[in-house]
Design an enzyme around this catalytic site. Sequence first.
Site, PDB file in Angstrom:
ATOM      1  N   ARG A   1      -7.238  -6.332   6.373  1.00  0.00           N
ATOM      2  CA  ARG A   1      -7.173  -5.284   7.396  1.00  0.00           C
ATOM      3  C   ARG A   1      -7.751  -5.608   8.741  1.00  0.00           C
ATOM      4  NH1 ARG A   1      -5.155   0.353   6.421  1.00  0.00           N
ATOM      5  NH2 ARG A   1      -4.080   0.080   4.484  1.00  0.00           N
TER       6      ARG A   1
ATOM      7  N   TYR B   1      -6.231  -6.394  12.206  1.00  0.00           N
ATOM      8  CA  TYR B   1      -5.709  -5.305  12.728  1.00  0.00           C
ATOM      9  C   TYR B   1      -6.908  -4.474  13.637  1.00  0.00           C
ATOM     10  CZ  TYR B   1      -3.005  -0.963  14.122  1.00  0.00           C
ATOM     11  OH  TYR B   1      -2.188   0.008  14.674  1.00  0.00           O
ATOM     12  N   ASP B   2      -7.623  -4.092  12.590  1.00  0.00           N
ATOM     13  CA  ASP B   2      -9.111  -3.137  12.972  1.00  0.00           C
ATOM     14  C   ASP B   2      -9.779  -3.708  13.832  1.00  0.00           C
ATOM     15  OD1 ASP B   2      -7.713  -2.235  10.689  1.00  0.00           O
ATOM     16  OD2 ASP B   2      -9.563  -1.995   9.583  1.00  0.00           O
TER      17      ASP B   2
ATOM     18  N   ASN C   1      -2.099   8.283  11.362  1.00  0.00           N
ATOM     19  CA  ASN C   1      -0.687   8.004  10.822  1.00  0.00           C
ATOM     20  C   ASN C   1       0.224   8.940  11.425  1.00  0.00           C
ATOM     21  OD1 ASN C   1      -2.986   7.447   8.744  1.00  0.00           O
ATOM     22  ND2 ASN C   1      -1.034   6.677   7.609  1.00  0.00           N
TER      23      ASN C   1
ATOM     24  N   VAL D   1       5.562   6.620   4.168  1.00  0.00           N
ATOM     25  CA  VAL D   1       6.376   7.899   4.500  1.00  0.00           C
ATOM     26  C   VAL D   1       7.776   7.210   4.246  1.00  0.00           C
ATOM     27  CG1 VAL D   1       7.510   9.403   6.014  1.00  0.00           C
ATOM     28  CG2 VAL D   1       4.928   9.232   5.829  1.00  0.00           C
TER      29      VAL D   1
ATOM     30  N   TYR E   1       0.258   3.502  -4.675  1.00  0.00           N
ATOM     31  CA  TYR E   1      -0.688   2.612  -4.890  1.00  0.00           C
ATOM     32  C   TYR E   1      -2.067   3.109  -5.393  1.00  0.00           C
ATOM     33  CZ  TYR E   1       2.587  -0.379  -2.149  1.00  0.00           C
ATOM     34  OH  TYR E   1       3.408  -0.758  -1.639  1.00  0.00           O
TER      35      TYR E   1
HETATM   36  N1  UDP Z   1       1.165   3.656  -0.215  1.00  0.00           N
HETATM   37  C1  UDP Z   1       1.348   3.881  -1.180  1.00  0.00           C
HETATM   38  N2  UDP Z   1       2.666   3.410  -1.743  1.00  0.00           N
HETATM   39  C2  UDP Z   1       3.440   2.754  -0.908  1.00  0.00           C
HETATM   40  C3  UDP Z   1       2.962   2.591   0.546  1.00  0.00           C
HETATM   41  C4  UDP Z   1       1.719   3.046   0.952  1.00  0.00           C
HETATM   42  O1  UDP Z   1       0.896   4.422  -2.358  1.00  0.00           O
HETATM   43  O2  UDP Z   1       4.567   2.367  -1.287  1.00  0.00           O
HETATM   44  C5  UDP Z   1      -0.302   4.161   0.131  1.00  0.00           C
HETATM   45  C6  UDP Z   1      -1.268   3.066   0.557  1.00  0.00           C
HETATM   46  O3  UDP Z   1      -1.817   2.433  -0.224  1.00  0.00           O
HETATM   47  C7  UDP Z   1      -2.143   3.880   1.605  1.00  0.00           C
HETATM   48  C8  UDP Z   1      -1.309   5.104   1.979  1.00  0.00           C
HETATM   49  O4  UDP Z   1      -0.298   5.428   1.114  1.00  0.00           O
HETATM   50  O5  UDP Z   1      -3.515   4.499   0.811  1.00  0.00           O
HETATM   51  C9  UDP Z   1      -0.818   5.146   3.380  1.00  0.00           C
HETATM   52  O6  UDP Z   1      -0.250   3.798   3.760  1.00  0.00           O
HETATM   53  P1  UDP Z   1       0.433   3.425   4.925  1.00  0.00           P
HETATM   54  O7  UDP Z   1       0.918   1.966   4.795  1.00  0.00           O
HETATM   55  O8  UDP Z   1       1.536   4.184   5.257  1.00  0.00           O
HETATM   56  O9  UDP Z   1      -0.475   3.218   6.122  1.00  0.00           O
HETATM   57  P2  UDP Z   1      -2.169   3.208   6.394  1.00  0.00           P
HETATM   58  O10 UDP Z   1      -2.622   4.401   6.416  1.00  0.00           O
HETATM   59  O11 UDP Z   1      -2.810   2.469   5.137  1.00  0.00           O
HETATM   60  O12 UDP Z   1      -2.638   2.268   7.584  1.00  0.00           O
END
Ligand code: UDP
Length: 293
Positions: A115, A118-119, A147, A161, A177
Site C-alpha cells: 500500500r 498509494y499512502d 471510504n 462495497v 478477507y
Molecule cells: N475486503 C473484503 N473482501 C473484498 C474486498 C475487500 O473483505 O472482497 C476488505 C478489505 O480487506 C478491507 C475492507 O474490506 O479490510 C475495505 O477494503 P476496500 O478495498 O474497499 O478499501 P480499503 O479501505 O482497504 O482501502
Amino acid sequence: MVMDNLITGNYNNIIQHSANPKFEFIHHNVSNHIHLIGDLDWVVHFASPASPIDYLNLPIETLKVNSLGTHNSLGLALAKGAKYFLASTSEVYGDPLKHPQPEDYWGNVNPIGPRGVYDEAKRFAEAITMAYHNKHGLDTRIVRIFNCYGPRLRPDDGRVVSSFIKQALNDEPFTVYGEGNQTRSFQYVSDLVDGIRRLMEVEHHQPVNIGNPEEKTVVELAHIVKELTGSASEVVYKPLPVDDPCRRLPDITKARTLLGWSPRVDLRTGLTRTIEWYRNLDAATKARSGTPA
Ligand code: UDP
C-alpha cells in the site's frame, strides 16, 4: 474542463455533461506536462487509482500521478492564478494506532509495503501542496477522503462495497478477507461531494477529514448487503491482504465545526440506492448481450 487518461475511470460517468457548452474533456495523463490555454478559477486534482487492487496493479502510475501529477497541477494553478484543491486520503494514516483518526495524527504507514505506493505518494502530495502554499502563497485545500461508495463505483474495482453487491446479486459467496472483523466507515458519494464544496468555500489550508463516523466490520457489511438484496450468498473467508488496516474511523470534529458538515445519508439508504444502480447496470448488460435479465 475535465482532464483524465481514464486509466481506471470511464467516460460514460460524465457523458451526461457532454452537451453542456461549458464542458470540455481532454484525454491526458497529468503525470506529463499540462499545457492549457485560457483562464482557470480552480485546479481540482483528483487523478489517481484509488482502489487497493488498482494501485497494486498500477504501482508506478500511482506513485507518478500523486508526485509528478501533483507537481504539474500545482504549477498549472500557480501559472493561472487559480486556487488548488487536493484529494488526499485516509490512507495517509496507514494502519492507525489512534481511534478515531483526527487530522493531527501522523499515521502508521509501511513505506515499502504494497500500500506504500498509494499512502506515501499521497503523503508526498500533501507535503508539496503545503509547500506551494507556504512558499508561493497558493490558495490550497486538502481533503482526506475516507471510504466512499455509491452509483458508478466500478463493479470490478475490487473494493468491498462493489464486490459484495456484485456477489450478492449473482448469489456468489461474499469474499471476506481475514476474519472480517477489520472495520471501515462508509460514506455515500453525495455527502462527500457536499463536504468538498463546503471546503472550497472556506479559507483553510490544513487537511480536513471527510468521512462517515459510523464504524462497521466487514462481516457486518456483508450481512447488511445480504439483507438489502435478499441474496442467498454466504460468507467465505479469504486471506487478509498485507498491511490491510485493522480499524479506520474518521474524527470529523473539524468538518463539523469548520464547515458545518456531517453526513446525511445513512448506510442502508446509500446501499439501497447503490444496489438499485447495480441492478439496472446488470439488466442493461444482459439486454445488450441478449441474455434474459
Ligand atoms: N475486503 C473484503 N473482501 C473484498 C474486498 C475487500 O473483505 O472482497 C476488505 C478489505 O480487506 C478491507 C475492507 O474490506 O479490510 C475495505 O477494503 P476496500 O478495498 O474497499 O478499501 P480499503 O479501505 O482497504 O482501502
